[in-house]
Design an enzyme around this catalytic site. Structure first.
Site: not given
Length: 1027
Positions: A379, A697, A701
């Site tokens: 990410d 996070d 996800d």
């Protein structure tokens, strides 16, 4: 709903009605239900008064509480019982039980009595199994307790609700369906709700959709989703979903299933299966050989005697049992009882050390899986960047180029920010800070924390850095008196006008503060405030220069905002208009902000590339910003084959395996990725044999974290993401992912070192035991049971501790990973194993049959047997040094000073062996040796060191992994109905949210599909290609 995650998967149409409506943001369904008022009526809620407190209990019974059912807490005993499901331990227990039964029931054929010490071998294996089970269980239990403590450390959150007309504060877990809940900037919504009323409410649903954009909530867009962050404004919302019946709760429950086996676990299972087959074959060969020897022995006494003996069934049966007993002994010797202990020690030691390196390991097996990682899908926000918008450039009137503003953590921050402040006159500085402080909705709390829109927080932090107190300035200028007609009035940021305006009374005058998109506000500027306080006219040349600077900063993914003002003399009492004024303004400054790159990320990315790990950025942000950050990180290198792609284009490749394989080799940046897109990426990589690590996070996800081989969650991430992860990054830092990869490789290497060591021991011991039993008059092994106990239990355990606890070095990242399809024992390892085992076998057979003369003892004497035992032990001690190296390294002592435990165990092993020989006596079957005897033992035992050098000089090639093969099967994941058509047809934000919701419901099916894949196809090799 049970807390163990075993509830049956629910189809979309079977979900609670309000959850489906929220998930799909279905306005037509909302209208069909009669809108907000009819829904409130159906739930017996008065929108003005709130719920009746007497109804709380029945609401909990009907719709549930706002907390998830507790997971079934694993007890230490339960975890210990789970350890015995390991095929390796099952095999060890089976061998031990058979050995014990035969040892305690079959008498010696010569004495007719049970053999002394016949129980020791089986008992030793059971002790080894018990140690492994206890150590593994305790580590697993302690790890769970640590995660539980960290999860419980989150402070309680209180929310204001209206009940029976009174506003009361309650814990978020005490909210019930029907509550009228007040939400404000800085909150994270604990419920699914419908907007009732409010002002300038903006939320961030990135944790749900992956779209890092601000979304306004109002009557036209009323769905407030659990887990979304309130950026600014305030509202009251009708709670229509709590606990397991809200989107965040449903997602959390879908992530409570176990993950499939890791590559090392699969390889170890395969190895144990091979060992068991070879052991059984060797036992059968031993039994047949010994029985044939017994038959030949009887036949030599005469034909009549042989047939008389043959028809004495009890005599034949006793001989057969004796042969089987020796055969079982061979199996027991072949079983590597130290291997599971080595794995356990390596994982436990690494887990503890990784915690020091900011990696909280939730699943032990994830440690070693990272060692084979070939892909990291990271990410952007919070992992590669600091997740904190910061002012990094400033442009004032007359500047030829932007002024660089260091990060607050930089050593030159204080000096540089002071130089900026000192370059401004008092009047310019005052107008700049006033505009930033008063024309803002962000607030500074009592603890100093800035809360609100991230961009506005960055502006206030910039002001604070120049020693201007935000709250004091606001108190002095009546910031809070927003209701007064003539004090201050703010026109919120408008996506249409791209700017925010605040009118502020200053004495009898009115001042207009404006900030917004630089290129837009610049059109309204006709004057400019110089750093020395003078106001000059702004020419077209000045504007062209500023536009060039704005374009240059935009190319570097910097977001720029222009600060301007105008004065209205004598209009301090003029009523405010309903619309923001459109007038000419004076340019003050341009501030550029960004989410800064973590300083250690570029180095970590370089280490990954050097280690043969492909790093991809997978983000919900826009493509231009993603590419700019990827360039800074070194993920995306201009002028190479590196490519960037948006999610809408990537997902169209899902049905085209050839194009997908081609694109995966080149694409390094994937922007505007939805949760569905992330799952497609992970699934595509895994089915091509890659070992994939994913960082995330947000709630969105969680599916990809669960689907990956290793899921990394940020410590500051959502509880859903953390619950779906394998490893928790305590510092939210990408560099910690690289550290985990280094530890993973170290675990793999340490386990393979022990396999190299013990395989040599076992091969030599099995062959010596077989040959000794076959050619011995007694048919027994030359090694006594208590000596085998020392070799198979104590030495294996100490060797496991020595080899499994060597610390990692950065050199581990200088080579490619061990691919998922690569063998556990490499060709180089086989060369070392077979070469050392051949020497040990030849040496022991020579000592057994001929060497006693050189050693100065009689054949078969106690001293002869002591030599055999002593030399065999020291051969293994010396070979431990060889086992430290798995490749072509010549110097086996390199780095040994960093392994004090290894050296200590070598000394302990040698000390115990010396005491056993000199003082063991009849118990150990040994007699004391003199200096010359010890010298001869050392001469023969030291040979493995030069032999190891010779073996490593022999050229050995490893088979290269084959090119990627697209599997020819129909994956359940691909057969799931996708939302591509609707994504193309409708707005991206709504459909990304809908895709996220549907994928949360499909998570368990996706995980199950990968398990199905493993069961019906051959595992592919990695497609890693450094191109």
């Amino acid at each position: 709903m049970s807390g163990d995650g075993d509830e049956p998967s629910m189809r979309h149409e079977e979900l609670p009605m309000y959850l489906r409506m929220t998930m799909d943001k279905d306005m037509s369904m909302l209208r069909n239900l009669g809108g907000l008022k009819d829904i409130a009526k159906a739930m017996t809620v008065d929108l003005d008064e709130g719920i009746d407190t007497d109804s709380i209990e029945w609401r909990k019974k009907k719709w549930g509480e706002n907390e998830l059912p507790p997971k079934e807490e694993a007890t230490l005993f339960g975890i210990m019982m789970d350890q015995f499901e390991d095929p390796m331990l099952k095999m060890l227990i089976g061998a031990a039980v058979v050995s014990l039964v035969l040892g305690l029931s079959v008498p010696d054929k010569h004495t007719g009595q049970l053999r002394e010490g016949a129980w020791i071998e089986g008992f030793a294996i059971l002790i080894s199994v018990a140690i492994v089970a206890v150590v593994s269980a305790v580590n697993e239990w302690r790890k769970e307790q640590k995660f539980k403590v960290l999860s419980a450390a989150k402070p309680p959150e209180y929310f204001t609700v209206r009940r029976q007309g009174v506003n009361v504060k309650v814990l978020g877990t005490q909210l019930v369906q029907g509550d009228v809940v007040a939400l404000k900037g800085g909150d994270t919504s604990p419920i699914d709700g419908l907007f009732i009323d409010g002002q300038d409410l903006k939320v961030d649903e990135a944790d749900i959709t992956g779209e890092n954009i601000e979304i306004s909530k109002n009557e036209e867009s009323p769905f407030v989703v659990s887990g979304s962050s309130i950026l600014e404004g305030e509202c009251t919302a009708l709670c229509i979903g709590v606990g397991v019946n809200c989107l965040a709760g449903r997602s959390a429950m879908r992530n409570r299933e176990k993950k499939d086996k890791t590559p090392l676990e699969i390889k170890l299972d395969d190895l144990m299966e091979t060992i068991s087959l070879l052991g059984m074959a060797m036992a059968l060969l031993t039994t047949i050989s010994l029985f044939a020897k017994a038959c030949w022995f009887e036949y030599q006494k005469g034909s009549d005697h042989f047939w008389e003996w043959w028809y004495d069934y009890m005599a034949v049966f006793r001989v057969l049992i004796e042969c089987i007993t020796v055969g079982i002994t061979i199996v027991v010797v072949a079983v590597p009882e130290g291997l599971p202990l080595s794995v356990t020690i390596a994982l436990a030691y690494s887990m503890h050390r990784m915690m020091v390196d900011q990696n909280l390991v939730r699943h032990l097996a994830a440690c070693e899986t990272m060692g084979g990682a070939t892909q990291i899908c990271s990410d952007k926000t919070g992992t590669l960047t600091q997740n904190k918008m910061t002012v990094v450039r400033a442009v004032f009137a007359g500047d030829t180029r932007p002024r660089k503003i260091p990060l607050r953590a930089d050593s030159d921050y204080a000096g540089e920010i002071k130089r900026v402040k000192d370059s401004l006159s008092r009047e310019t500085f005052s107008l700049l800070t006033e505009g930033l402080i008063m024309n803002s909705t962000a607030t500074k709390e009592a603890d100093g924390k800035l809360v609100g829109n991230k961009t506005e927080c960055a502006m206030l932090e910039f002001v604070e850095g120049m020693s201007q107190d935000v709250n004091r300035t606001r108190e002095r200028m009546n910031y809070e008196r927003t209701k007064a007609v003539y004090d201050r009035h703010t026109y919120p940021f408008s996506s249409k006008k791209k700017k925010m305006t605040t009118l502020l009374r200053v004495g009898s005058d009115m001042r207009v503060h404006v900030k917004g998109a630089s290129e837009i506000v610049l059109l309204d500027c006709d004057k400019q405030l110089m750093p020395d306080g003078r106001v000059e006219n702004m020419t077209e040349e000045d504007k062209s220069h500023l536009r060039a600077l704005i374009s240059d900063m935009a190319r570097n993914a910097l977001r720029t905002l222009l600060i301007a003002y105008s004065n209205r003399p004598g209009q301090g009492r003029t009523p405010f208009d309903s619309e923001a004024p459109e007038e000419k303004v004076t340019f003050v400054a341009i501030l550029a902000i960004e989410d800064p790159m973590r300083p250690e990320v570029p180095k970590a990315v370089r280490e990954c590339k050097k280690a043969g790990i492909t790093v991809r950025m997978v983000t919900g942000d826009n493509k231009a910003t993603a590419i700019a950050i990827a360039k800074q990180a070194g993920i995306f290198v201009p002028g190479t084959d590196d490519r960037a792609m948006e999610g809408r284009d990537f997902r169209t490749l899902d049905g085209n395996p050839e194009k997908m394989t081609y694109v995966l080799k080149k694409v390094k940046v994937l922007a505007r990725m939805t949760p569905l897109d992330k799952q497609i990426l992970v699934e595509a990589l895994r089915t091509r044999g890659e070992v994939v690590a994913v960082t995330g996070d947000g709630t969105n996800d969680a599916p990809a974290l669960k689907l990956a081989n290793v899921g990394f969650a940020m410590f500051t991430g959502t509880e859903v993401a953390k619950g779906a992860s394998d490893i928790l990054l305590m510092d939210d830092n990408f560099a910690s992912v690289v550290t985990a990869a280094m530890w993973g490789r170290n675990i793999n290497d340490n386990i393979r070192k022990f396999i190299q060591f013990q395989s040599t021991v076992n091969i030599a011991a099995v062959v010596i035991a077989f040959v000794g039993s076959l050619f011995s008059d007694t048919g027994e092994s030359p090694l006594k049971p208590v000596q085998l106990l020392w070799l198979n239990l104590i030495m294996d355990s100490l060797a496991a501790l020595a080899l499994a606890t060597e610390s990692p070095t950065r050199k581990l990242l200088d080579r490619p990973p061990n691919f998922a399809g690569s063998p556990l024992i490499s060709n180089r390892m086989w060369t070392n194993i077979l070469g050392q085992a051949a020497y040990q076998i030849a040496l022991q057979l020579w000592i057994l049959n001929y060497g006693f003369e050189w050693l100065g003892c009689k054949e078969g004497s106690d001293k002869h047997k002591t030599f055999i035992f002593n030399i065999f032990v020291f051969l293994q001690v010396v070979n431990e040094f060889n086992a430290r190296k798995l490749r072509d390294e010549i110097n086996v002592f390199a780095g040994i000073h960093q392994s004090p435990l290894f050296l200590a165990i070598i000394v302990i092993t040698c000390g115990i062996q010396y005491l056993m020989v000199e003082l063991g006596g009849d118990f150990m079957g040994c007699v004391p040796l003199n200096y010359e005897d010890w010298r001869k033992c050392m001469i023969l035992s030291i040979v493995p060191l030069p032999l190891g050098i010779f073996l490593r000089l022999i050229p050995v090639t490893e088979p290269p992994p084959p090119k990627p093969v697209v599997p020819e099967f129909v994956d359940i994941f691909r057969r799931e109905k996708r939302l591509f058509n609707s994504v193309r047809a409708k707005g991206r934000g709504v459909n990304a949210f809908r895709a996220a919701g549907n994928e949360i419901i499909k998570q368990m099916k996706v995980s199950a599909s990968l398990s199905t894949i493993r069961g019906r196809r051959k595992r592919a090799y990695s497609s890693y290609d450094p191109y």
